[in-house]
Design a protein around this motif. Structure first.
Motif, PDB file in Angstrom:
ATOM      1  N   LEU A  14      29.815  29.363  32.747  1.00 46.47           N
ATOM      2  CA  LEU A  14      31.131  28.799  32.975  1.00 46.47           C
ATOM      3  C   LEU A  14      31.422  27.764  31.908  1.00 46.47           C
ATOM      4  O   LEU A  14      30.551  27.016  31.480  1.00 46.47           O
ATOM      5  N   SER A 146      45.663  30.563  37.304  1.00 46.49           N
ATOM      6  CA  SER A 146      45.088  31.412  38.342  1.00 46.49           C
ATOM      7  C   SER A 146      46.153  31.896  39.321  1.00 46.49           C
ATOM      8  O   SER A 146      46.191  33.089  39.683  1.00 46.49           O
ATOM      9  N   ARG A 269      33.970  39.033  35.960  1.00 42.64           N
ATOM     10  CA  ARG A 269      33.321  37.961  35.199  1.00 42.64           C
ATOM     11  C   ARG A 269      34.294  37.336  34.206  1.00 42.64           C
ATOM     12  O   ARG A 269      34.321  36.120  34.016  1.00 42.64           O
ATOM     13  N   THR A 271      37.520  37.095  34.557  1.00 45.65           N
ATOM     14  CA  THR A 271      38.497  36.223  35.208  1.00 45.65           C
ATOM     15  C   THR A 271      37.974  34.796  35.290  1.00 45.65           C
ATOM     16  O   THR A 271      38.729  33.831  35.098  1.00 45.65           O
ATOM     17  N   THR A 272      36.677  34.644  35.537  1.00 44.65           N
ATOM     18  CA  THR A 272      36.089  33.301  35.573  1.00 44.65           C
ATOM     19  C   THR A 272      36.119  32.668  34.189  1.00 44.65           C
ATOM     20  O   THR A 272      36.454  31.480  34.030  1.00 44.65           O
ATOM     21  N   ASP A 276      38.525  29.305  33.500  1.00 47.74           N
ATOM     22  CA  ASP A 276      37.909  28.095  32.954  1.00 47.74           C
ATOM     23  C   ASP A 276      38.469  27.777  31.573  1.00 47.74           C
ATOM     24  O   ASP A 276      38.672  26.608  31.227  1.00 47.74           O
ATOM     25  N   GLY A 312      39.496  34.043  39.357  1.00 54.26           N
ATOM     26  CA  GLY A 312      38.694  33.275  38.411  1.00 54.26           C
ATOM     27  C   GLY A 312      38.213  31.939  38.923  1.00 54.26           C
ATOM     28  O   GLY A 312      37.399  31.294  38.269  1.00 54.26           O
ATOM     29  N   ILE A 313      38.700  31.501  40.093  1.00 50.24           N
ATOM     30  CA  ILE A 313      38.296  30.214  40.655  1.00 50.24           C
ATOM     31  C   ILE A 313      37.524  30.453  41.933  1.00 50.24           C
ATOM     32  O   ILE A 313      38.075  30.994  42.902  1.00 50.24           O
ATOM     33  N   PRO A 314      36.257  30.078  41.993  1.00 45.10           N
ATOM     34  CA  PRO A 314      35.495  30.282  43.230  1.00 45.10           C
ATOM     35  C   PRO A 314      36.129  29.539  44.388  1.00 45.10           C
ATOM     36  O   PRO A 314      36.595  28.401  44.245  1.00 45.10           O
TER      37      PRO A 314
END
Length: 315
Positions: A14, A146, A269, A271-272, A276, A312-314
């Motif tokens: 990240l 997001s 993956r 999208t994260t 970020d 993309g955001i946990p």
């Protein structure tokens, strides 16, 4: 910031948002009026757009024959968007939802008799989320990027196939901004190198049917995104990081099912990476990250990834 490993796809880490703080002097009494949050106007605009959508969803959900199974999850996503946008507002700011679907500072929602109109509203909202992205703080830029990706996904789910456009970046990217953006751009480039390699494996294990055609199209899209990052780096007088000779896959790929699973993994993956990136990269380049996030969110859904209100955001 350390760039992702060139040889190990799993090592794509990240990106971290760096923040700075300054100490204040205690020589003078504190100002009783707290400083205005620079993000407040942007948050209120975004909340207004969410209220407009909520009113539209509520109108359709109460209509005879409403497609509740389709509309309810999208409406719930929109409510979560609104709550996230209002979370950091000053207590004095208007943030309570309007029961009539009236946006903050706006006009009442008119009746939306068709899904097509709601889909078009979601698409226009996705576009509007990114207007002024360079003026907000990095955390809000990440959140707006997001949510914009989620709005685009909603529009597609409702049947709108019109491409979402990204507002022109009106901020000139001077030498200082370009140099500051280089590490983040190199990280994005490394992620796309890995995706290009991964899609080579995806296409090789799919039958010669529409799925393989989709894989080829997506492979070309990632090559184009890779080239875009390389051009930005070259414009910043930086040498783009070359691709590694190979990358370690997250699991063995020996069948069409494995290939589809890998496509989902690659896009999810990314999208994260891009969410970020939107909160890390210099302001003049945020639209590039937000656009990449939107596109990889749509591709992840196409390959069968579960939907989320904050791509993309946990959560």
């Amino acid at each position: 910031m350390q760039p992702p490993s060139r040889r190990t796809f799993l090592a794509l880490g990240l990106l971290t948002t760096l923040t700075a703080c300054t100490g204040g002097s205690t020589d003078h009494p504190a100002d009783p009026t707290p400083p205005r949050d620079p993000d407040t106007p942007a948050r209120l605009r975004a909340i207004g757009a969410a209220d407009l959508l909520l009113g539209a969803y509520d109108t359709l959900l109460t209509a005879p024959g409403a497609q509740t199974a389709l509309l309810r999850p999208l409406r719930d996503d929109t409510a979560r968007h609104r709550a996230a946008l209002a979370q950091d507002l000053p207590s004095s700011s208007p943030s309570s939802p309007s029961p009539t679907g009236t946006p903050v500072g706006g006009t009442p929602t008119r009746s939306l008799p068709t899904l097509a109109e709601l889909a078009a509203l979601e698409r226009r909202t996705a576009e509007a989320r990114l207007d002024g992205l360079a003026e907000v703080t990095p955390p809000l830029a990440r959140l707006l990027a997001s949510i914009a990706a989620s709005n685009a996904l909603h529009a597609a789910a409702l049947g709108d196939r019109t491409p979402v456009t990204t507002p022109d970046n009106r901020d000139a990217s001077g030498p200082t901004a370009a140099v500051a953006a280089v590490p983040a751009l190199q990280a994005a480039l490394s992620a796309e190198h890995a995706a290009v390699y991964g899609y080579g494996m995806v296409g090789a294990h799919l039958p010669d049917d529409p799925q393989r055609t989709d894989a080829r199209t997506t492979h070309a899209a990632h090559q184009a995104q890779r080239d875009a990052w390389q051009r930005l780096l070259t414009a910043a007088s930086a040498a783009p990081t070359p691709a590694a000779g190979g990358y370690q896959l997250p699991f063995p790929v020996t069948s069409p099912a494995d290939a589809t699973k890998l496509a989902v993994h690659l896009e999810t993956r990314l999208t994260t990476v891009y969410a970020d990136l939107a909160g890390t990269i210099s302001a003049p380049y945020r639209h590039h990250a937000a656009t990449a996030l939107r596109e990889t969110t749509l591709r992840a859904h196409h390959w069968g990834a579960p939907t989320t209100p904050f791509p993309g955001i946990p959560t």
